[in-house]
Design an enzyme around this catalytic site. Sequence first.
Site, mmCIF file in Angstrom:
data_model
loop_
_atom_site.group_PDB
_atom_site.id
_atom_site.type_symbol
_atom_site.label_atom_id
_atom_site.label_comp_id
_atom_site.label_asym_id
_atom_site.label_seq_id
_atom_site.Cartn_x
_atom_site.Cartn_y
_atom_site.Cartn_z
ATOM 1 C CG LEU A 143 -6.845 -7.487 -6.867
ATOM 2 C CD1 LEU A 143 -7.169 -8.441 -6.185
ATOM 3 C CD2 LEU A 143 -6.983 -6.788 -6.926
ATOM 4 C CG ASP A 144 -1.122 -4.620 -2.661
ATOM 5 O OD1 ASP A 144 -0.259 -4.612 -4.366
ATOM 6 O OD2 ASP A 144 -1.057 -3.115 -2.903
ATOM 7 C CE LYS A 145 1.352 -12.683 1.039
ATOM 8 N NZ LYS A 145 2.725 -13.869 1.917
ATOM 9 C CB THR A 147 -5.452 -5.981 -2.297
ATOM 10 O OG1 THR A 147 -4.994 -5.527 -1.368
ATOM 11 C CG2 THR A 147 -6.755 -6.456 -2.006
#
Length: 343
Positions: A143-145, A147
């Site tokens: 997951l993106d940082k 998110t």
Amino acid sequence: MSRVDTRQVGPEDGGQRLDRWLKRQFPQITQGLIEKACRKGEIRVDGGRVKANTRIEAGQSVRVPPLPDAPAAPPVLTSGISDADAEMIRSCVIFRDQHVIALNKPPGLPSQGGSGQGKRHVDGLADALMFDYKERPMLVHRLDKDTSGVLLLARTPRVARRLSESFRHRNTRKIYWALVAGVPQPLMGTVRYGLLKTGGRGAEKMRCIHPNDVDSTEGAKRAQTDFAVIERLGSRAAWMALSPITGRTHQLRAHMAEMGHPIMGDGKYGGSAQENLGDGWGAGIGGEVSRKLHLHARSLVLEHPVTGGMLNVTARLPEHMAQTWALFGWTERDAPADPFEDA
């Protein structure tokens, strides 16, 4: 290790990412060292240049350059993880059995290390999630940082391969919740814009490419996102369910911005300092609404890699999104489990 070594990939190790295989072979090496050695061509597979995320197969030969010596004692939980961080990452566990661990990843914590990510990330804290196992669990997706939400780890290499295969062949059902500027019309549909990576390391950004132009645009990849509006705040904002059919970098953020409805708090794709007035521009709403990214991996459904039953994991909203939902009078129970099936 003071000289070049060549190692064969065993029959139990096929299908893994090269970087994960190397870390199990040489626990002392870092992700950064692996990526640098791959860029310089010092690490090769069957004589060819590779990337850190290249998948290796049983029987292949991996050329390994001289590496730092392993520490005198095997790494254990005392290897750089503070008690506070160990307690924090364990508190994120929302499901655990003999094969799989699921976390509700908090926003601001990277999944893995890399350019600009620092040393504190889920992969770096995985030793604290070993529990009664000798092996550290392995990430099977990211997951993106900024998110939050459901993030899976496998507890053995065999399970990691099976889970990675499920993600690769899209045998998973992922639903994200987001707060977006304005209200998309129609209220349910699909975005099919392709994505092209722009910018350098640390400034990576995706540019949307019209579906008709994807095949003729070098580097562009097809991408597909299903979307559905769950609730509306007049014309100012909408609670969205987003389901990525493909899994491209920043896919949901780029697709929503391309629609003219960027995700709230998304400074990269929507301009977080710009207040949205209901015209579909800007990723801020002002007032008491947090400027943090409002994107959350709400649920993940897939076949259990060992039992064959359905594994359905749901993650509660992070604090800043829960506060926004409370401000608007929305509750998590207002949403169907799968808005796309229940429509």
